[in-house]
Design a protein around this motif. Structure first.
Motif, PDB file in Angstrom:
ATOM      1  N   MET A   3      -6.687  -4.790   3.966  1.00 27.53           N
ATOM      2  CA  MET A   3      -7.778  -3.846   4.182  1.00 27.53           C
ATOM      3  C   MET A   3      -8.506  -3.509   2.890  1.00 27.53           C
ATOM      4  SD  MET A   3      -7.316  -2.959   7.396  1.00 27.53           S
ATOM      5  CE  MET A   3      -6.105  -3.856   8.352  1.00 27.53           C
ATOM      6  N   PRO A   4      -9.075  -4.461   2.215  1.00 26.31           N
ATOM      7  CA  PRO A   4      -9.738  -4.044   0.977  1.00 26.31           C
ATOM      8  C   PRO A   4     -11.162  -3.523   1.233  1.00 26.31           C
ATOM      9  CG  PRO A   4      -8.981  -6.352   0.892  1.00 26.31           C
ATOM     10  CD  PRO A   4      -8.995  -5.916   2.330  1.00 26.31           C
ATOM     11  N   TYR A   5     -11.551  -2.608   0.381  1.00 27.10           N
ATOM     12  CA  TYR A   5     -12.941  -2.116   0.345  1.00 27.10           C
ATOM     13  C   TYR A   5     -13.389  -2.211  -1.107  1.00 27.10           C
ATOM     14  CZ  TYR A   5     -16.860   1.067   0.130  1.00 27.10           C
ATOM     15  OH  TYR A   5     -18.110   1.606  -0.097  1.00 27.10           O
ATOM     16  N   LYS A   8      -3.175  13.268   9.248  1.00 27.19           N
ATOM     17  CA  LYS A   8      -4.046  12.184   8.776  1.00 27.19           C
ATOM     18  C   LYS A   8      -4.457  11.279   9.940  1.00 27.19           C
ATOM     19  CE  LYS A   8      -2.138  12.084   4.110  1.00 27.19           C
ATOM     20  NZ  LYS A   8      -1.224  11.351   3.207  1.00 27.19           N
ATOM     21  N   VAL A  34     -11.507   4.254   7.357  1.00 27.50           N
ATOM     22  CA  VAL A  34     -11.400   5.635   6.850  1.00 27.50           C
ATOM     23  C   VAL A  34     -10.343   5.630   5.741  1.00 27.50           C
ATOM     24  CG1 VAL A  34     -10.875   8.032   7.455  1.00 27.50           C
ATOM     25  CG2 VAL A  34     -11.911   6.525   9.171  1.00 27.50           C
ATOM     26  N   VAL A  35     -10.688   6.145   4.588  1.00 30.71           N
ATOM     27  CA  VAL A  35      -9.721   6.241   3.498  1.00 30.71           C
ATOM     28  C   VAL A  35      -9.592   7.712   3.070  1.00 30.71           C
ATOM     29  CG1 VAL A  35      -9.227   5.640   1.091  1.00 30.71           C
ATOM     30  CG2 VAL A  35     -10.055   3.889   2.667  1.00 30.71           C
ATOM     31  N   ILE A  36      -8.362   8.207   3.074  1.00 31.83           N
ATOM     32  CA  ILE A  36      -8.094   9.601   2.728  1.00 31.83           C
ATOM     33  C   ILE A  36      -7.500   9.672   1.322  1.00 31.83           C
ATOM     34  CG2 ILE A  36      -6.741  11.655   3.350  1.00 31.83           C
ATOM     35  CD1 ILE A  36      -6.729  10.551   6.272  1.00 31.83           C
ATOM     36  N   ASP A  84      -4.823  -0.425 -14.040  1.00 29.30           N
ATOM     37  CA  ASP A  84      -5.786  -0.443 -12.932  1.00 29.30           C
ATOM     38  C   ASP A  84      -7.228  -0.390 -13.397  1.00 29.30           C
ATOM     39  OD1 ASP A  84      -3.801  -0.571 -11.033  1.00 29.30           O
ATOM     40  OD2 ASP A  84      -3.632   1.597 -10.806  1.00 29.30           O
ATOM     41  N   LYS A 105      -5.389 -11.255   1.334  1.00 27.16           N
ATOM     42  CA  LYS A 105      -6.074 -10.341   2.255  1.00 27.16           C
ATOM     43  C   LYS A 105      -6.853 -11.145   3.294  1.00 27.16           C
ATOM     44  CE  LYS A 105      -4.823  -6.537   0.195  1.00 27.16           C
ATOM     45  NZ  LYS A 105      -3.924  -5.574   0.849  1.00 27.16           N
ATOM     46  N   ASP A 125      -7.917   0.918  -7.020  1.00 27.92           N
ATOM     47  CA  ASP A 125      -7.195   2.039  -6.398  1.00 27.92           C
ATOM     48  C   ASP A 125      -6.249   1.493  -5.338  1.00 27.92           C
ATOM     49  OD1 ASP A 125      -8.615   4.090  -7.693  1.00 27.92           O
ATOM     50  OD2 ASP A 125     -10.201   4.063  -6.192  1.00 27.92           O
ATOM     51  N   GLU A 126      -4.986   1.859  -5.433  1.00 26.41           N
ATOM     52  CA  GLU A 126      -4.049   1.527  -4.362  1.00 26.41           C
ATOM     53  C   GLU A 126      -3.980   2.710  -3.397  1.00 26.41           C
ATOM     54  OE1 GLU A 126      -0.245   0.247  -5.766  1.00 26.41           O
ATOM     55  OE2 GLU A 126      -1.135  -0.546  -7.594  1.00 26.41           O
ATOM     56  N   VAL A 127      -4.069   2.402  -2.122  1.00 31.85           N
ATOM     57  CA  VAL A 127      -4.110   3.448  -1.109  1.00 31.85           C
ATOM     58  C   VAL A 127      -2.873   3.305  -0.224  1.00 31.85           C
ATOM     59  CG1 VAL A 127      -5.452   4.374   0.823  1.00 31.85           C
ATOM     60  CG2 VAL A 127      -6.633   3.420  -1.177  1.00 31.85           C
ATOM     61  N   GLU A 181       1.034  -2.051  -0.045  1.00 34.09           N
ATOM     62  CA  GLU A 181       1.907  -2.574   1.021  1.00 34.09           C
ATOM     63  C   GLU A 181       3.356  -2.148   0.822  1.00 34.09           C
ATOM     64  OE1 GLU A 181       0.601  -4.137   3.599  1.00 34.09           O
ATOM     65  OE2 GLU A 181      -1.382  -3.940   2.714  1.00 34.09           O
ATOM     66  N   LYS A 198     -10.582  -0.985  -3.634  1.00 40.39           N
ATOM     67  CA  LYS A 198      -9.540  -0.208  -2.966  1.00 40.39           C
ATOM     68  C   LYS A 198      -8.723  -1.150  -2.084  1.00 40.39           C
ATOM     69  CE  LYS A 198     -12.191   4.073  -2.628  1.00 40.39           C
ATOM     70  NZ  LYS A 198     -11.641   4.793  -3.790  1.00 40.39           N
ATOM     71  N   ILE A 199      -7.413  -1.112  -2.275  1.00 37.96           N
ATOM     72  CA  ILE A 199      -6.536  -1.976  -1.484  1.00 37.96           C
ATOM     73  C   ILE A 199      -5.338  -1.170  -1.015  1.00 37.96           C
ATOM     74  CG2 ILE A 199      -7.061  -4.301  -2.322  1.00 37.96           C
ATOM     75  CD1 ILE A 199      -5.213  -3.878  -4.620  1.00 37.96           C
ATOM     76  N   THR A 200      -4.779  -1.607   0.109  1.00 37.59           N
ATOM     77  CA  THR A 200      -3.592  -0.922   0.619  1.00 37.59           C
ATOM     78  C   THR A 200      -2.378  -1.233  -0.265  1.00 37.59           C
ATOM     79  OG1 THR A 200      -3.559  -2.775   2.156  1.00 37.59           O
ATOM     80  CG2 THR A 200      -4.169  -0.646   3.052  1.00 37.59           C
ATOM     81  N   ILE A 207      -8.229  10.410  11.198  1.00 34.85           N
ATOM     82  CA  ILE A 207      -8.721   9.031  11.330  1.00 34.85           C
ATOM     83  C   ILE A 207      -9.304   8.794  12.714  1.00 34.85           C
ATOM     84  CG2 ILE A 207      -7.932   6.617  11.490  1.00 34.85           C
ATOM     85  CD1 ILE A 207      -6.019   7.319   9.080  1.00 34.85           C
ATOM     86  N   GLU A 226      -0.613   5.040   5.140  1.00 33.78           N
ATOM     87  CA  GLU A 226      -0.939   6.130   6.071  1.00 33.78           C
ATOM     88  C   GLU A 226      -2.276   6.798   5.746  1.00 33.78           C
ATOM     89  OE1 GLU A 226       2.310   8.970   5.650  1.00 33.78           O
ATOM     90  OE2 GLU A 226       1.086  10.184   4.298  1.00 33.78           O
ATOM     91  N   ASP A 227      -2.821   6.478   4.560  1.00 33.26           N
ATOM     92  CA  ASP A 227      -4.110   7.056   4.167  1.00 33.26           C
ATOM     93  C   ASP A 227      -5.283   6.147   4.500  1.00 33.26           C
ATOM     94  OD1 ASP A 227      -2.950   9.357   3.188  1.00 33.26           O
ATOM     95  OD2 ASP A 227      -2.699   8.571   1.161  1.00 33.26           O
ATOM     96  N   TRP A 228      -5.005   5.012   5.081  1.00 37.38           N
ATOM     97  CA  TRP A 228      -6.073   4.053   5.402  1.00 37.38           C
ATOM     98  C   TRP A 228      -6.125   3.883   6.913  1.00 37.38           C
ATOM     99  CZ3 TRP A 228      -8.015   0.655   1.195  1.00 37.38           C
ATOM    100  CH2 TRP A 228      -9.098  -0.123   1.593  1.00 37.38           C
TER     101      TRP A 228
END
Lengths: 81, 81, 81, 81, 81, 81
Positions: free
Chosen positions: D1-3, E24, E48-50, C57, D41, F51-53, F11, F7-9, E28, F56-58
């Motif tokens: 949902m990328p940031y 969570k 929102v990212v946690i 990463d 995305k 970063d993979e998120v 999946e 930062k990406i989800t 959000i 439920e954290d996004w």
């Protein structure tokens, strides 16, 4: 021990003023209250940092925010005509 | 490959100057040395980025820093009287 | 009110263990001491958050760290021959 | 949902101008296109935030960027002589 | 176009579970509502990212959170005796 | 000296795998190339951290991503009927 970072656009062009100190204070207390209420965190160890970002530095939909908004407005107008 | 981000308050109000270039240089070398000494990282691939944050943009205890400090001072004074 | 985020590679592949709890504790006290000594910050309001990042990463030189290191090693070996 | 957050040095000293609005727009569309092409995305939920960092706030090799570059230049000159 | 990052400790040791999916979701919606109410932001462009952070990766007062809490408890107990 | 954080989800639910190592390598080279081409940055001092998120954290639109997507799908289906 929460740490919260809030990034928001500084509206109004390069000379934009962004949110007022009063609005920032409301955000800080609001976010802290949420963390206390939902997760039982302590306010004394909860930090909130607000970053204002110039419109040209924020992109969405592949465009800087000003161009993105102009495009959205154009589409809405076209859809109404 | 470490990356370190240091966020600190820019003291002295909206016209505050924050830490001097000399103090920032000391932070940069100090943090890099720690990473070399503790984790055997290479300085050449160690980045440090310092962000100064205006006092009104930093919250703790549910308050922007200036209000928080005023409150702490008041409590201490009250405790002494 | 400093907040410090330290990102370091988790060495040793997908099963890598990263730095030990002891090394992390040394980083935390070391960075806090620097902020106290150089900028007169208070330890009680100094937060340090350490993120371990998997090797795949983290990119440098346009390559994920494992490939980057392999390339650097190859160049060094070639230069010596 | 990328940031995506892109931090780059603001070249040219304390009065440096950093990248132009045009260059930032190219970065925004370029990064968004990559995320669409590689990870499928959606542009509409892809945010890009660009931060310009003053040279004295960025450290590498244990030095602020201006000192680091001066040192690299000196080494190169010495190697050529 | 707000982007909010919430970092919180993952309570309960290395096997800790952190906040539930329900908590969570409350964070959000709570943070999004604040940004709508105070700054008139649009929910559809509010991310929102946690991040949950292991206790040993979070430092305060120069100590990892577990040691910091043990110390605070000891001081309180001593003060009461 | 660019530093890019993507930062990406992740999946596929709690057991989701996120992007493959190959896709990450493509992102790393793609972003680095953009910075070289548009801003003349050097690859050797360009870091990219992915970063993979967990879903439920996004949050977006005031909802965790899974709920948000379910809602969008429902609206689209309703509009078609």
């Amino acid at each position: 021990m929460p740490y919260v970072n809030i990034k928001i656009t500084r509206e109004g062009g390069p000379e934009g003023k962004g949110p007022s100190a009063q609005q920032k204070a409301e955000l800080i207390v609001g976010v802290t209250d949420l963390l206390v209420r939902i997760l039982d965190k302590k306010p004394a160890s909860t930090m909130v940092v607000i970053d204002e970002v110039a419109l040209e530095d924020w992109g969405i939909g592949g465009l800087p925010v000003p161009e993105y908004r102009a495009q959205v407005t154009k589409h809405k107008t076209a859809a109404r005509e």
